[in-house]
Design a protein around this motif. Structure first.
Motif, PDB file in Angstrom:
ATOM      1  N   ARG A  20     -11.473   8.512   3.671  1.00  0.00           N
ATOM      2  CA  ARG A  20     -12.331   9.234   4.479  1.00  0.00           C
ATOM      3  C   ARG A  20     -10.593   9.816   5.528  1.00  0.00           C
ATOM      4  NH1 ARG A  20     -16.073   7.347   9.029  1.00  0.00           N
ATOM      5  NH2 ARG A  20     -15.323   9.148  10.460  1.00  0.00           N
ATOM      6  N   HIS A  21      -9.216   9.392   5.322  1.00  0.00           N
ATOM      7  CA  HIS A  21      -8.209   9.492   6.234  1.00  0.00           C
ATOM      8  C   HIS A  21      -7.101   8.887   5.021  1.00  0.00           C
ATOM      9  CE1 HIS A  21     -10.090   8.531  10.047  1.00  0.00           C
ATOM     10  NE2 HIS A  21     -10.916   7.867   9.547  1.00  0.00           N
ATOM     11  N   PRO A  22      -6.961  10.269   4.278  1.00  0.00           N
ATOM     12  CA  PRO A  22      -6.015  10.996   3.358  1.00  0.00           C
ATOM     13  C   PRO A  22      -4.614  10.019   3.705  1.00  0.00           C
ATOM     14  CG  PRO A  22      -7.187  12.647   3.292  1.00  0.00           C
ATOM     15  CD  PRO A  22      -8.201  11.765   4.636  1.00  0.00           C
ATOM     16  N   GLN A  23      -4.426  11.094   5.597  1.00  0.00           N
ATOM     17  CA  GLN A  23      -3.252  11.032   6.342  1.00  0.00           C
ATOM     18  C   GLN A  23      -2.425   9.335   6.075  1.00  0.00           C
ATOM     19  OE1 GLN A  23      -5.367  11.422   7.312  1.00  0.00           O
ATOM     20  NE2 GLN A  23      -6.298  10.695   9.839  1.00  0.00           N
ATOM     21  N   LEU A  24      -3.164   8.550   6.020  1.00  0.00           N
ATOM     22  CA  LEU A  24      -3.304   7.194   5.670  1.00  0.00           C
ATOM     23  C   LEU A  24      -2.121   5.978   4.919  1.00  0.00           C
ATOM     24  CD1 LEU A  24      -5.616   5.643   8.960  1.00  0.00           C
ATOM     25  CD2 LEU A  24      -3.326   6.150   9.079  1.00  0.00           C
ATOM     26  N   LYS A  25      -2.657   7.265   4.035  1.00  0.00           N
ATOM     27  CA  LYS A  25      -2.544   6.309   2.560  1.00  0.00           C
ATOM     28  C   LYS A  25      -1.164   5.787   2.214  1.00  0.00           C
ATOM     29  CE  LYS A  25      -5.394   8.559  -0.948  1.00  0.00           C
ATOM     30  NZ  LYS A  25      -5.443   9.303  -2.356  1.00  0.00           N
ATOM     31  N   ALA A  26       0.076   6.145   2.771  1.00  0.00           N
ATOM     32  CA  ALA A  26       1.329   6.217   2.748  1.00  0.00           C
ATOM     33  C   ALA A  26       1.425   4.483   3.578  1.00  0.00           C
ATOM     34  CB  ALA A  26       2.604   6.956   2.521  1.00  0.00           C
ATOM     35  N   ILE A  27       0.920   4.699   4.179  1.00  0.00           N
ATOM     36  CA  ILE A  27       1.630   3.717   5.623  1.00  0.00           C
ATOM     37  C   ILE A  27       0.892   2.474   4.919  1.00  0.00           C
ATOM     38  CG2 ILE A  27      -0.441   4.000   7.345  1.00  0.00           C
ATOM     39  CD1 ILE A  27       2.816   2.884   7.539  1.00  0.00           C
ATOM     40  N   THR A  28      -0.738   1.743   4.600  1.00  0.00           N
ATOM     41  CA  THR A  28      -1.620   1.213   4.385  1.00  0.00           C
ATOM     42  C   THR A  28      -0.708   1.351   2.710  1.00  0.00           C
ATOM     43  OG1 THR A  28      -3.052   2.510   3.023  1.00  0.00           O
ATOM     44  CG2 THR A  28      -3.323   1.565   5.044  1.00  0.00           C
ATOM     45  N   LEU A  29      -0.888   1.959   1.974  1.00  0.00           N
ATOM     46  CA  LEU A  29       0.080   0.804   0.636  1.00  0.00           C
ATOM     47  C   LEU A  29       1.891   0.466   0.897  1.00  0.00           C
ATOM     48  CD1 LEU A  29       0.416   1.292  -2.748  1.00  0.00           C
ATOM     49  CD2 LEU A  29       1.685   3.792  -2.448  1.00  0.00           C
ATOM     50  N   ALA A  30       1.809   1.037   2.437  1.00  0.00           N
ATOM     51  CA  ALA A  30       2.753   0.763   2.165  1.00  0.00           C
ATOM     52  C   ALA A  30       3.221  -1.104   2.991  1.00  0.00           C
ATOM     53  CB  ALA A  30       4.397   1.024   3.905  1.00  0.00           C
ATOM     54  N   GLN A  31       2.363  -1.154   3.598  1.00  0.00           N
ATOM     55  CA  GLN A  31       1.501  -2.534   3.948  1.00  0.00           C
ATOM     56  C   GLN A  31       1.408  -3.093   2.159  1.00  0.00           C
ATOM     57  OE1 GLN A  31      -2.604  -2.115   5.930  1.00  0.00           O
ATOM     58  NE2 GLN A  31      -2.408  -4.363   7.508  1.00  0.00           N
ATOM     59  N   TRP A  32       0.628  -3.245   1.317  1.00  0.00           N
ATOM     60  CA  TRP A  32      -0.006  -3.705   0.494  1.00  0.00           C
ATOM     61  C   TRP A  32       0.888  -4.154   0.187  1.00  0.00           C
ATOM     62  CZ3 TRP A  32      -3.248   0.296  -1.235  1.00  0.00           C
ATOM     63  CH2 TRP A  32      -4.564   0.808   0.057  1.00  0.00           C
ATOM     64  N   MET A  33       2.759  -3.063   0.168  1.00  0.00           N
ATOM     65  CA  MET A  33       3.563  -3.549  -0.818  1.00  0.00           C
ATOM     66  C   MET A  33       4.594  -4.933   0.214  1.00  0.00           C
ATOM     67  SD  MET A  33       4.839   0.440  -1.075  1.00  0.00           S
ATOM     68  CE  MET A  33       6.692  -0.642  -1.600  1.00  0.00           C
ATOM     69  N   LEU A  34       4.554  -4.697   1.568  1.00  0.00           N
ATOM     70  CA  LEU A  34       4.640  -5.667   2.210  1.00  0.00           C
ATOM     71  C   LEU A  34       3.953  -7.162   2.228  1.00  0.00           C
ATOM     72  CD1 LEU A  34       6.883  -7.113   3.961  1.00  0.00           C
ATOM     73  CD2 LEU A  34       5.319  -6.354   6.209  1.00  0.00           C
ATOM     74  N   GLU A  35       2.854  -7.266   2.513  1.00  0.00           N
ATOM     75  CA  GLU A  35       1.954  -8.391   2.106  1.00  0.00           C
ATOM     76  C   GLU A  35       1.902  -9.074   0.502  1.00  0.00           C
ATOM     77  OE1 GLU A  35       0.116  -9.936   4.087  1.00  0.00           O
ATOM     78  OE2 GLU A  35       0.654  -8.808   6.596  1.00  0.00           O
ATOM     79  N   SER A  36       1.963  -8.029  -0.415  1.00  0.00           N
ATOM     80  CA  SER A  36       2.128  -8.241  -1.557  1.00  0.00           C
ATOM     81  C   SER A  36       3.531  -9.187  -2.251  1.00  0.00           C
ATOM     82  CB  SER A  36       1.596  -7.720  -2.882  1.00  0.00           C
ATOM     83  OG  SER A  36       2.572  -6.501  -2.751  1.00  0.00           O
ATOM     84  N   GLY A  37       4.439  -8.693  -1.338  1.00  0.00           N
ATOM     85  CA  GLY A  37       5.885  -8.715  -1.669  1.00  0.00           C
ATOM     86  C   GLY A  37       6.266  -8.310  -2.987  1.00  0.00           C
ATOM     87  N   ARG A  38       5.995  -6.688  -2.802  1.00  0.00           N
ATOM     88  CA  ARG A  38       5.824  -5.346  -3.836  1.00  0.00           C
ATOM     89  C   ARG A  38       5.529  -6.352  -4.841  1.00  0.00           C
ATOM     90  NH1 ARG A  38      10.053  -1.402  -2.215  1.00  0.00           N
ATOM     91  NH2 ARG A  38      11.184  -2.328  -0.782  1.00  0.00           N
ATOM     92  N   MET A  39       4.059  -6.702  -4.890  1.00  0.00           N
ATOM     93  CA  MET A  39       2.990  -6.999  -5.723  1.00  0.00           C
ATOM     94  C   MET A  39       3.449  -8.120  -6.855  1.00  0.00           C
ATOM     95  SD  MET A  39       0.984  -4.574  -4.863  1.00  0.00           S
ATOM     96  CE  MET A  39       1.229  -3.216  -4.225  1.00  0.00           C
ATOM     97  N   THR A  40       4.535  -8.666  -6.077  1.00  0.00           N
ATOM     98  CA  THR A  40       4.991 -10.027  -7.279  1.00  0.00           C
ATOM     99  C   THR A  40       4.391 -11.464  -6.653  1.00  0.00           C
ATOM    100  OG1 THR A  40       6.936 -10.937  -5.025  1.00  0.00           O
ATOM    101  CG2 THR A  40       7.390  -9.667  -6.909  1.00  0.00           C
TER     102      THR A  40
END
Length: 379
Positions: A20-40
């Motif tokens: 619904r809000h494609p303008q938030l894709k980058a910031i939410t992906l950045a959040q997932w990268m931080l939360e997951s330790g870059r998927m590790t």
């Protein structure tokens, strides 16, 4: 070190996802990268939970419950069957209280993150840490914005191109291709599983071929939730001059005890001019699939290698010579795998909803990748 392959898979899927809000894709992906330790993190790698989402009853349509020992102790977390399920689940999670009101701040990625950040993780500087990763996340999404379909390993010996076709997709039937058929016991759609399995298989092929100094090209017919006609799927083999095409599906049955893998090949009755080669390829894929299943499920049933004439449709358009672009000078072999009955509770636990489902997929598909590379080297 980041899990680059997994991070790329998530970005590739997210780039093609309609939100619904494609303008938030980058910031939410950045959040997932931080939360997951870059998927590790184990939560990311084994449970596709890239956001550290704890389980709540309202998350049942998107996830199953798994106990996980995080930095703040043992608790119930969300286990997602596929990265696609996580993406939907994240936005459902944010739609709950106590995040109400974030849509009034959705025009700006910074405003969005500063609003939800203090609720999501009430620690000093959280939003700043996410914002520091936004540019990297945006570049990763841009890398896949065009719908990348081809990936290659590095190696000096070129063993050719293989096309992987994740069955189904989208919401409408297109030229004989239905949007979805089977749904698992835990509510996961066949189309989502097929895509995740094919993306894992692609990564394993590239990884294993590269380690052996082999160059392999892997093409996926889709990397998003879209549907293609059967002729269009086969056309990827023609366009990319592929040596082989592997179609991946999963079965369903009204009887929960039904299980087993079965693989189909094109037959002479439908004009197949390279029956021996097709049968050998499909047989090698099938044997590898069953072998891979038995690494973690010794009782896995082998339903056999079969000609397309005994399949449900009575013929498989995607495997015909004409649609594959086969000529006397160039042949592409094909196999159509029905990997398992996801309506069986044991299979659901082992491959979809159980705590070891994702590691089991890697064991299974590692066996298949070995067989495919052996075929590509020999052909």
């Amino acid at each position: 070190m980041p899990d680059t392959m997994l991070m790329n898979r998530v970005a590739e899927l997210y780039a093609g996802e309609a939100i619904r809000h494609p303008q938030l894709k980058a910031i939410t992906l950045a959040q997932w990268m931080l939360e997951s330790g870059r998927m590790t993190s184990e939560l990311a790698r084994q449970h596709y939970n890239f956001g550290g989402l704890k389980y709540r009853p309202e998350m049942a349509p998107y996830a199953t419950r798994v106990m996980y020992n995080a930095h703040d102790g043992l608790d119930a977390y969300c286990k997602f069957a596929t990265p696609e399920n996580f993406i939907s689940g994240y936005w459902a999670f944010i739609a709950r209280a106590p995040y109400s009101g974030w849509e009034m701040r959705a025009d700006s990625a910074e405003e969005y993150m500063r609003f939800i950040g203090g609720i999501y993780t009430p620690s000093a500087g959280y939003a700043d840490k996410v914002l520091a990763l936004e540019a990297e996340a945006a570049a990763l999404l841009a890398k896949f914005a065009s719908g990348k379909v081809k990936a290659s390993s590095s190696g000096t010996t070129d063993i050719g191109t293989i096309v992987l076709d994740p069955g189904h997709g989208g919401t409408q039937k297109v030229e004989g291709s239905s949007p979805n058929n089977a749904t698992s016991v835990s509510g996961v759609k066949e189309k989502k599983l097929a895509l995740d399995f094919c993306m894992i298989l692609r990564d394993l092929l590239i990884q294993k071929a590269g380690a052996a100094n082999l160059k392999i090209n892997v093409v996926l017919t889709r990397t998003a939730d879209v549907n293609l006609g059967l002729k269009a799927r086969a056309g990827f083999a023609k366009t990319h001059k592929a040596k082989a095409l592997l179609c991946l599906h999963f079965n369903g049955d009204g009887r929960p005890e039904t299980s087993g893998a079965e693989t189909y090949h094109a037959d002479a009755a439908h004009g197949n001019q390279n029956l021996t080669e097709d049968k050998a390829f499909a047989g090698a894929v099938h044997a590898a699939w069953v072998k891979g299943m038995r690494r973690f499920h010794p009782q896995a049933k082998d339903r056999g290698l079969k000609p397309e004439s005994v399949s449900g449709p009575g013929g498989l358009t995607i495997l015909t010579d004409a649609n594959l672009g086969n000529t006397a000078a160039r042949r592409c072999v094909g196999a159509y795998v029905e990997g398992e009955f996801i309506t069986n509770p044991t299979i659901d636990n082992l491959l979809i909803s159980g705590p070891d489902a994702v590691p089991n997929r890697h064991l299974l598909l590692g066996s298949v990748a070995d067989a495919l590379i052996a075929h590509m080297r020999a052909s």
